[in-house]
Design a protein around this motif. Structure first.
Motif, PDB file in Angstrom:
ATOM      1  N   GLY A   1       0.808  -1.172   0.000  1.00  0.00           N
ATOM      2  CA  GLY A   1       0.000   0.000   0.000  1.00  0.00           C
ATOM      3  C   GLY A   1       0.861   1.249   0.000  1.00  0.00           C
ATOM      4  O   GLY A   1       2.082   1.213   0.139  1.00  0.00           O
ATOM      5  N   LYS A   2       0.203   2.366  -0.157  1.00  0.00           N
ATOM      6  CA  LYS A   2       0.877   3.653  -0.230  1.00  0.00           C
ATOM      7  C   LYS A   2       1.083   4.214   1.166  1.00  0.00           C
ATOM      8  O   LYS A   2       0.185   4.176   1.999  1.00  0.00           O
ATOM      9  CB  LYS A   2       0.053   4.613  -1.075  1.00  0.00           C
ATOM     10  CG  LYS A   2       0.714   5.966  -1.280  1.00  0.00           C
ATOM     11  CD  LYS A   2      -0.155   6.842  -2.168  1.00  0.00           C
ATOM     12  CE  LYS A   2       0.487   8.207  -2.358  1.00  0.00           C
ATOM     13  NZ  LYS A   2      -0.346   9.091  -3.214  1.00  0.00           N
ATOM     14  N   THR A   3       2.256   4.772   1.441  1.00  0.00           N
ATOM     15  CA  THR A   3       2.572   5.374   2.731  1.00  0.00           C
ATOM     16  C   THR A   3       2.393   6.883   2.634  1.00  0.00           C
ATOM     17  O   THR A   3       2.895   7.514   1.689  1.00  0.00           O
ATOM     18  CB  THR A   3       4.007   5.056   3.153  1.00  0.00           C
ATOM     19  OG1 THR A   3       4.156   3.640   3.234  1.00  0.00           O
ATOM     20  CG2 THR A   3       4.314   5.665   4.511  1.00  0.00           C
ATOM     21  N   THR A   4       1.681   7.442   3.619  1.00  0.00           N
ATOM     22  CA  THR A   4       1.396   8.875   3.620  1.00  0.00           C
ATOM     23  C   THR A   4       1.759   9.455   4.977  1.00  0.00           C
ATOM     24  O   THR A   4       1.408   8.881   6.014  1.00  0.00           O
ATOM     25  CB  THR A   4      -0.093   9.148   3.331  1.00  0.00           C
ATOM     26  OG1 THR A   4      -0.442   8.532   2.078  1.00  0.00           O
ATOM     27  CG2 THR A   4      -0.363  10.647   3.269  1.00  0.00           C
ATOM     28  N   ASP A   5       2.474  10.564   4.958  1.00  0.00           N
ATOM     29  CA  ASP A   5       2.779  11.285   6.191  1.00  0.00           C
ATOM     30  C   ASP A   5       1.645  12.240   6.511  1.00  0.00           C
ATOM     31  O   ASP A   5       1.234  13.043   5.655  1.00  0.00           O
ATOM     32  CB  ASP A   5       4.088  12.067   6.048  1.00  0.00           C
ATOM     33  CG  ASP A   5       5.290  11.151   5.919  1.00  0.00           C
ATOM     34  OD1 ASP A   5       5.224  10.033   6.463  1.00  0.00           O
ATOM     35  OD2 ASP A   5       6.279  11.554   5.279  1.00  0.00           O
ATOM     36  N   VAL A   6       1.134  12.159   7.731  1.00  0.00           N
ATOM     37  CA  VAL A   6       0.003  12.986   8.147  1.00  0.00           C
ATOM     38  C   VAL A   6       0.407  13.777   9.383  1.00  0.00           C
ATOM     39  O   VAL A   6       1.004  13.232  10.325  1.00  0.00           O
ATOM     40  CB  VAL A   6      -1.240  12.115   8.467  1.00  0.00           C
ATOM     41  CG1 VAL A   6      -2.405  13.000   8.894  1.00  0.00           C
ATOM     42  CG2 VAL A   6      -1.616  11.284   7.243  1.00  0.00           C
ATOM     43  N   GLU A   7       0.104  15.081   9.385  1.00  0.00           N
ATOM     44  CA  GLU A   7       0.390  15.965  10.509  1.00  0.00           C
ATOM     45  C   GLU A   7      -0.893  16.123  11.333  1.00  0.00           C
ATOM     46  O   GLU A   7      -1.882  16.678  10.871  1.00  0.00           O
ATOM     47  CB  GLU A   7       0.866  17.329  10.012  1.00  0.00           C
ATOM     48  CG  GLU A   7       1.139  18.319  11.128  1.00  0.00           C
ATOM     49  CD  GLU A   7       2.249  17.853  12.046  1.00  0.00           C
ATOM     50  OE1 GLU A   7       2.042  17.906  13.273  1.00  0.00           O
ATOM     51  OE2 GLU A   7       3.305  17.419  11.556  1.00  0.00           O
ATOM     52  N   PHE A   8      -0.863  15.591  12.582  1.00  0.00           N
ATOM     53  CA  PHE A   8      -2.048  15.632  13.429  1.00  0.00           C
ATOM     54  C   PHE A   8      -2.048  16.815  14.406  1.00  0.00           C
ATOM     55  O   PHE A   8      -3.029  17.025  15.097  1.00  0.00           O
ATOM     56  CB  PHE A   8      -2.160  14.340  14.249  1.00  0.00           C
ATOM     57  CG  PHE A   8      -2.487  13.126  13.420  1.00  0.00           C
ATOM     58  CD1 PHE A   8      -3.664  13.058  12.706  1.00  0.00           C
ATOM     59  CD2 PHE A   8      -1.615  12.047  13.360  1.00  0.00           C
ATOM     60  CE1 PHE A   8      -3.974  11.942  11.945  1.00  0.00           C
ATOM     61  CE2 PHE A   8      -1.909  10.932  12.602  1.00  0.00           C
ATOM     62  CZ  PHE A   8      -3.095  10.879  11.884  1.00  0.00           C
ATOM     63  N   SER A   9      -0.967  17.569  14.475  1.00  0.00           N
ATOM     64  CA  SER A   9      -0.894  18.624  15.484  1.00  0.00           C
ATOM     65  C   SER A   9      -1.925  19.721  15.285  1.00  0.00           C
ATOM     66  O   SER A   9      -2.256  20.442  16.224  1.00  0.00           O
ATOM     67  CB  SER A   9       0.514  19.238  15.491  1.00  0.00           C
ATOM     68  OG  SER A   9       0.819  19.797  14.225  1.00  0.00           O
ATOM     69  N   SER A  10      -2.457  19.841  14.051  1.00  0.00           N
ATOM     70  CA  SER A  10      -3.471  20.866  13.791  1.00  0.00           C
ATOM     71  C   SER A  10      -4.877  20.413  14.150  1.00  0.00           C
ATOM     72  O   SER A  10      -5.815  21.212  14.113  1.00  0.00           O
ATOM     73  CB  SER A  10      -3.421  21.282  12.318  1.00  0.00           C
ATOM     74  OG  SER A  10      -3.674  20.167  11.470  1.00  0.00           O
ATOM     75  N   VAL A  11      -5.041  19.136  14.492  1.00  0.00           N
ATOM     76  CA  VAL A  11      -6.363  18.617  14.848  1.00  0.00           C
ATOM     77  C   VAL A  11      -6.787  19.175  16.199  1.00  0.00           C
ATOM     78  O   VAL A  11      -6.006  19.204  17.157  1.00  0.00           O
ATOM     79  CB  VAL A  11      -6.350  17.087  14.870  1.00  0.00           C
ATOM     80  CG1 VAL A  11      -7.720  16.542  15.296  1.00  0.00           C
ATOM     81  CG2 VAL A  11      -5.974  16.539  13.505  1.00  0.00           C
ATOM     82  N   ALA A  12      -8.017  19.635  16.289  1.00  0.00           N
ATOM     83  CA  ALA A  12      -8.529  20.194  17.533  1.00  0.00           C
ATOM     84  C   ALA A  12      -8.495  19.146  18.645  1.00  0.00           C
ATOM     85  O   ALA A  12      -8.921  18.002  18.442  1.00  0.00           O
ATOM     86  CB  ALA A  12      -9.963  20.696  17.341  1.00  0.00           C
ATOM     87  N   GLY A  13      -7.985  19.531  19.798  1.00  0.00           N
ATOM     88  CA  GLY A  13      -7.886  18.621  20.926  1.00  0.00           C
ATOM     89  C   GLY A  13      -6.554  17.916  21.046  1.00  0.00           C
ATOM     90  O   GLY A  13      -6.314  17.230  22.042  1.00  0.00           O
ATOM     91  N   TRP A  14      -5.674  18.072  20.036  1.00  0.00           N
ATOM     92  CA  TRP A  14      -4.365  17.428  20.097  1.00  0.00           C
ATOM     93  C   TRP A  14      -3.527  18.087  21.194  1.00  0.00           C
ATOM     94  O   TRP A  14      -3.579  19.296  21.367  1.00  0.00           O
ATOM     95  CB  TRP A  14      -3.664  17.541  18.741  1.00  0.00           C
ATOM     96  CG  TRP A  14      -2.460  16.668  18.606  1.00  0.00           C
ATOM     97  CD1 TRP A  14      -1.168  17.025  18.799  1.00  0.00           C
ATOM     98  CD2 TRP A  14      -2.439  15.285  18.246  1.00  0.00           C
ATOM     99  NE1 TRP A  14      -0.324  15.969  18.593  1.00  0.00           N
ATOM    100  CE2 TRP A  14      -1.084  14.877  18.241  1.00  0.00           C
ATOM    101  CE3 TRP A  14      -3.421  14.352  17.920  1.00  0.00           C
ATOM    102  CZ2 TRP A  14      -0.700  13.572  17.926  1.00  0.00           C
ATOM    103  CZ3 TRP A  14      -3.035  13.060  17.605  1.00  0.00           C
ATOM    104  CH2 TRP A  14      -1.695  12.685  17.612  1.00  0.00           C
ATOM    105  N   PRO A  15      -2.760  17.316  21.951  1.00  0.00           N
ATOM    106  CA  PRO A  15      -1.960  17.906  23.034  1.00  0.00           C
ATOM    107  C   PRO A  15      -1.053  19.020  22.532  1.00  0.00           C
ATOM    108  O   PRO A  15      -0.529  18.961  21.415  1.00  0.00           O
ATOM    109  CB  PRO A  15      -1.145  16.720  23.577  1.00  0.00           C
ATOM    110  CG  PRO A  15      -1.953  15.515  23.209  1.00  0.00           C
ATOM    111  CD  PRO A  15      -2.613  15.845  21.909  1.00  0.00           C
ATOM    112  N   GLY A  16      -0.870  20.043  23.387  1.00  0.00           N
ATOM    113  CA  GLY A  16      -0.029  21.170  23.030  1.00  0.00           C
ATOM    114  C   GLY A  16       1.423  20.788  22.896  1.00  0.00           C
ATOM    115  O   GLY A  16       1.865  19.740  23.384  1.00  0.00           O
TER     116      GLY A  16
END
Length: 423
Positions: A1-16
């Motif tokens: 399968g295809k590998t994708t880098d995802v940035e989760f820090s912009s998701v609401a509720g993500w730890p500071g």
């Protein structure tokens, strides 16, 4: 399968950014993602795509062991210190972390905390933060503006404990701060005002204008374990104990050691937090120097080593019934604190904070004592029982089923199954 880098820090509720650490593992099922790091277990719902993803931290904990716990005298919040250098603030009601009130205290690890007594609406309490590199920081508990930051020891001795004296809002008697170190010294500080006026101290007034170093008290040859100021004003006396069990008394304004402990035998100290003294003679534990904390208003004291046991207080001789034992911690307990605001006992063990609260139906007890600064009321040293055995108060129920019910102390219960809260 295809590998994708995802940035989760912009998701609401993500730890500071101050509190998150690198992700180490995860699990995926039906567009739901469970991620774990050294400090968090995080649930992600990606059913509506990444732009509308929702995030919820399920569990959080420090990246290193907890070292100290402090409670605010008026507001419903507590602070914890950890060796990862962070000071975290929690709401007492549901034990959720208040990230806006949490901050980075040191790169070397925070080893002790202390909060001064009550302040009025236009001022705040003082917050003292001690670190493993011998750095002491004093700031406003409300605005977190530093008024002093100083290295107390040239040898970088770790700061082990810190205590404030009672607060006199009239300003007649000064507020004191004592800080114990790993090399057996106690550093004392005197404040010019009992509380921090946020309108005045916004970073412009610091150092000697607010707080001054008075003396370094000596006499211990081992690391300081705990210190305690006299309860009633003017709070001139201080008692301390080191890791070897040696107990000393000091006259704080005169910066001198008293020749014998009998000179302060009748002086009230509250709450009692020293693991030695005539008040503790009946508390038999496996280890020589446990963590202890008096449970205000219940004539009880919590004694903690690897477990926590509840003894009557004062405990002149071993009680006639086996002390109540609180289960939960699996590692040695580093700090112990009773919070009179919500009638709960807090203990830190490794990276977990445990909270026990007394059952609401256990009414056969004395009312909780308010936080005291000037009151001339009954204190631990003035309570001298007529007989050494513990005489339990009567309970409203006629049927008694076990020995713990006979004690009348009310069985503390965790707020959740197993442990009260793992931070």
């Amino acid at each position: 399968g295809k590998t994708t880098d995802v940035e989760f820090s912009s998701v609401a509720g993500w730890p500071g950014p101050r509190f998150r650490t690198q992700l180490v593992s995860g699990a995926w099922k039906d567009r739901h993602l469970l991620l774990s790091s050294k400090t968090h277990l995080i649930y992600l719902d990606l059913s509506n795509g990444l732009p509308r993803a929702t995030c919820k931290p399920l569990v959080s904990q420090p990246a290193a062991a907890l070292t100290s716990v402090a409670t605010h005298p008026v507001a419903p919040r507590i602070y914890t210190a950890a060796l990862d250098g962070l000071v975290r603030c929690y709401d007492v009601k549901d034990m959720t972390q208040l990230e806006q009130r949490s901050f980075h205290g040191s790169n070397q690890g925070v080893t002790c905390l202390a909060i001064s007594g009550a302040a009025d609406e236009e001022s705040s309490a003082w917050l003292a933060v001690g670190c493993s590199d011998s750095t002491l920081s004093i700031m406003s508990e409300n605005s977190y503006q530093y008024v002093l930051r100083r290295t107390l020891s040239g040898s970088k001795a770790k700061l082990t404990c810190a205590k404030f004296s009672s607060v006199d809002m009239s300003g007649k008697h000064p507020l004191w701060l004592a800080v114990g170190t790993d090399d057996g010294c106690i550093h004392t500080f005197r404040f010019k005002e009992p509380c921090c006026c946020s309108s005045a101290y916004t970073g412009m007034h610091t150092g000697e204008e607010v707080v001054s170093k008075v003396a370094t008290l000596r006499g211990h040859e081992a690391p300081i374990v705990d210190i305690c100021f006299a309860d009633t004003l003017p709070c001139n006396y201080l008692i301390s104990v080191d890791l070897s069990g040696k107990e000393l008394a000091f006259d704080v304004p005169m910066a001198r050691r008293l020749p014998t402990m009998t000179l302060v035998r009748e002086v009230p100290f509250h709450p009692w937090t020293l693991p030695v003294g005539w008040q503790m003679q009946g508390c038999k534990v496996d280890k020589k120097l446990p963590r202890v904390h008096e449970i205000s208003g219940r004539q009880l004291i919590a004694v903690a080593t690897d477990v926590i046991e509840i003894f009557p207080f004062p405990c002149m001789s071993p009680p006639s019934i086996h002390p109540l034992r609180l289960e939960g911690p699996s590692a040695p307990i580093a700090s112990l604190l009773f919070n009179p605001m919500n009638d709960s006992l807090l203990a830190s063990s490794d990276t977990a904070l445990f909270v026990w609260s007394w059952e609401a139906e256990a009414q056969a007890r004395l009312p909780l004592s308010p936080l005291r600064s000037v009151q001339e009321s009954e204190t631990p040293d003035s309570r001298k029982p007529q007989v050494p055995a513990f005489t339990p108060p009567p309970r409203p129920r006629v049927q008694v089923q076990d020995d713990q019910s006979k004690s009348g102390i009310g069985k503390p219960r965790p707020k959740a199954a197993g442990i009260a809260k793992q931070l």
